[in-house]
Design an enzyme around this catalytic site. Structure first.
Site, PDB file in Angstrom:
ATOM      1  N   TYR A 122       0.867  -1.175   0.000  1.00 51.76           N
ATOM      2  CA  TYR A 122       0.000   0.000   0.000  1.00 51.76           C
ATOM      3  C   TYR A 122       0.901   1.221   0.000  1.00 51.76           C
ATOM      4  O   TYR A 122       1.857   1.305   0.785  1.00 51.76           O
ATOM      5  CB  TYR A 122      -0.888   0.024   1.268  1.00 51.76           C
ATOM      6  CG  TYR A 122      -1.719   1.295   1.349  1.00 51.76           C
ATOM      7  CD1 TYR A 122      -3.037   1.310   0.903  1.00 51.76           C
ATOM      8  CD2 TYR A 122      -1.170   2.484   1.826  1.00 51.76           C
ATOM      9  CE1 TYR A 122      -3.779   2.479   0.929  1.00 51.76           C
ATOM     10  CE2 TYR A 122      -1.908   3.654   1.863  1.00 51.76           C
ATOM     11  CZ  TYR A 122      -3.214   3.645   1.410  1.00 51.76           C
ATOM     12  OH  TYR A 122      -3.940   4.812   1.430  1.00 51.76           O
ATOM     13  N   GLU A 175      -3.882   7.336  -3.617  1.00 52.16           N
ATOM     14  CA  GLU A 175      -3.357   6.066  -3.103  1.00 52.16           C
ATOM     15  C   GLU A 175      -3.272   4.991  -4.177  1.00 52.16           C
ATOM     16  O   GLU A 175      -4.035   4.982  -5.144  1.00 52.16           O
ATOM     17  CB  GLU A 175      -4.179   5.559  -1.901  1.00 52.16           C
ATOM     18  CG  GLU A 175      -5.556   5.083  -2.254  1.00 52.16           C
ATOM     19  CD  GLU A 175      -6.275   4.388  -1.086  1.00 52.16           C
ATOM     20  OE1 GLU A 175      -5.938   4.611   0.088  1.00 52.16           O
ATOM     21  OE2 GLU A 175      -7.190   3.611  -1.387  1.00 52.16           O
TER      22      GLU A 175
END
Ligand code: GDP
Ligand code: MN
Length: 381
Positions: free
Chosen positions: A101, A189
Site C-alpha cells: 500500500y 493512493e
C-alpha cells in the site's frame, strides 16, 4: 471529488507511473472485445466510487474472452454499497508476488501531507491500521520542502523494497507526490502496488480524491465527473449551491454558516441524538434554496426529525420562514420539525412559523433537545 479507478489511473499516467493498459466497457459484449484486444487473462473491475469493491465481488479474473463477458455480466448485475454498476475496466491480469500500500493524504492532525505505506497491501489500509498498526508507516512531509530524498529512503526501508526495484519505487513515490500536489488532492493512493512473478513493479489499483474547492482550477478533472456514480443528494446540493455531507444519524440539520452547522451537530449529539447530515444553506439563502435543502434532507429515509437553525444576518429570518412554510407544504414526506430563527427579522419569522403551526425554540440547546425528542417520537409537529 472522488475519482474512479480508471480516472485516477489516467491522472497517474501523466506522471509516468507504471500502469497496465486498460479499456472501458459498459456491456458484457464490450468486455469480451476488450479482452480480445488486450489479450487474456484479464481482470474485470467495477468502476464505482464506494470502497470494498473487491470484497463485494466487483473485481474478477477471466481466462478467456467468453469468461470476461460472463464475469462482466455478473458484475454489471451487482449493487455495490447500494449503487448499481455502470462502468467496467478491463485490464490484463498479472501474477502478483507481493502487494504494497502506498498513499498520500492530507493529515489534518499532523498538519502535513503524509505518506502512508504498508507492506501489507491489497486489503483496506484502515483494517491493517486497526489489526496491526506497527505494519503501517505514517511519514509526514515538510510543508515547505516537500518530498526529499530522505523521505523516499525512509519509505523504501520501511517497506523493505527489494534492491532491484528501488529506482522504480523512488520514481513511483515522486510521481504519486507530484500527482497529489498537481491536482490538489486530499488523497492519492495505490493499493496494491504489486511486484509480479515476472519481475515488474506495477500500479494495479489507484484512487484519487480531489479537494472540491480546487476544482475551478482543474477543468479537466471536473470533466471526469460521473453523475451516474455520485449520490443524487450530493448532486442536487451542488446544483443548489448548498454544502451537504450525508451522515448516519436521524436528525436532519438545516443551518446557515459552516461553523454554526458544526455547532448544531455538536448540540444534537449533546442532547443524545445523531445528526443525519451536515448542511450549510449559505448566506442570504432565499426560499428556493430552503426548498432544495428540505428535499435533500428528506431524501434520506433515516431522517426522523429536522432541526432548522438560522442566524439572520444577511439572511433575513422572515424570508427563510416563508421558505420553510412553503417548502414544507410541498413535501411528500412529513417529519417533525423544530425551527430556531434568531437575528434579522426574527420576530416576523416567529409570527410566520406560529401561524403555520411549526414548533419553534429560542435557545439552541432547547431546539436540539426538542428535535431529539421528536425523532424518538416525543411529539413535536
Ligand atoms: P479493490 O478491492 O476495490 O481495492 O480492488 P483491487 O483492484 O485492489 O483488487 C482487489 C484484489 O484483487 C487485489 O488486491 C488482488 O489481490 C486481486 N487482483 C487485482 N488485480 C489482479 C491481477 O491482475 N492478478 C491477480 N492475481 N489478482 C489481482
Ligand atoms: Mn485496491
Amino acid at each position: 471529488m472522488k475519482l474512479q479507478e480508471f480516472r485516477s489511473k489516467e491522472i497517474l499516467a501523466r506522471y509516468e507511473l507504471p500502469l497496465l493498459p486498460g479499456e472501458i466497457a459498459t456491456t458484457a459484449a464490450g468486455a469480451r472485445e476488450a479482452a480480445e484486444r488486450l489479450g487474456v487473462p484479464v481482470v474485470v473491475k467495477a468502476q464505482v466510487l464506494a470502497g470494498g469493491r473487491g470484497k463485494a465481488g466487483g473485481v474478477k479474473l477471466a481466462a478467456t474472452p467468453d469468461e470476461a463477458a460472463a464475469r462482466a455480466a455478473e458484475i454489471l448485475a451487482l449493487r455495490i454499497a447500494g449503487g448499481a454498476v455502470h462502468t467496467l475496466l478491463v485490464t490484463p491480469a498479472v501474477d502478483i508476488a507481493h502487494e504494497y500500500y502506498l498513499g498520500l493524504v492530507l493529515d489534518r492532525s499532523a498538519k502535513a501531507v503524509t505518506i502512508i505505506a504498508s507492506a501489507e497491501g491489497g486489503i483496506e489500509i484502515e483494517e491493517v491500521a486497526r489489526t496491526n498498526p506497527a505494519a503501517v508507516l505514517r511519514h509526514a512531509l515538510h510543508p515547505l520542502d516537500g518530498l526529499q530524498p530522505h523521505d523516499v529512503q525512509a519509505v523504501t526501508e520501511f517497506l523493505a523494497i527489494p534492491d532491484h526495484h528501488r529506482s522504480t519505487f523512488a520514481a513511483i513515490v515522486e510521481g504519486l507526490t507530484a500527482a497529489f500536489f498537481g491536482c490538489d488532492a486530499e488523497l492519492a493512493e495505490i493499493n496494491p502496488l504489486a511486484t509480479t512473478g515476472d519481475g515488474r513493479l506495477l500500479v494495479l489499483d489507484a484512487k484519487i480524491v480531489v479537494d472540491d474547492s480546487a476544482l475551478p482550477r482543474h477543468p479537466d478533472i471536473e470533466a471526469m465527473r460521473d453523475l451516474a456514480e455520485e449520490e443524487p443528494a450530493e448532486i442536487a446540493a451542488r446544483e443548489a449551491g448548498i454544502s451537504f455531507i450525508k451522515l448516519e444519524g436521524t436528525i436532519g440539520c438545516m443551518v446557515n454558516g459552516a461553523g454554526l452547522a458544526m455547532t448544531t451537530m455538536d448540540l444534537v449529539k449533546l442532547a443524545g441524538g445523531e445528526p443525519a447530515n451536515f448542511l450549510d444553506i449559505g448566506g442570504g439563502a432565499r426560499h428556493e434554496r430552503v426548498a432544495a435543502a428540505f428535499r435533500i434532507i428528506l431524501s434520506d429515509p433515516n431522517v426522523k426529525a429536522v432541526l432548522i437553525n438560522i442566524f439572520g444576518g444577511i439572511t433575513r429570518g422572515d424570508e427563510v420562514a416563508h421558505g420553510i412554510v412553503e417548502a414544507r407544504a410541498a413535501l411528500d414526506r412529513q417529519v417533525p420539525m423544530v425551527v430556531r430563527i434568531v437575528g434579522t427579522n426574527a420576530d416576523e419569522a416567529a409570527l410566520i412559523l406560529e401561524e403555520a403551526d411549526l414548533q419553534t425554540a429560542y435557545s439552541l440547546d432547547e431546539a436540539a433537545e426538542l428535535a431529539v425528542a421528536a425523532a424518538e417520537g416525543g411529539g413535536a409537529t
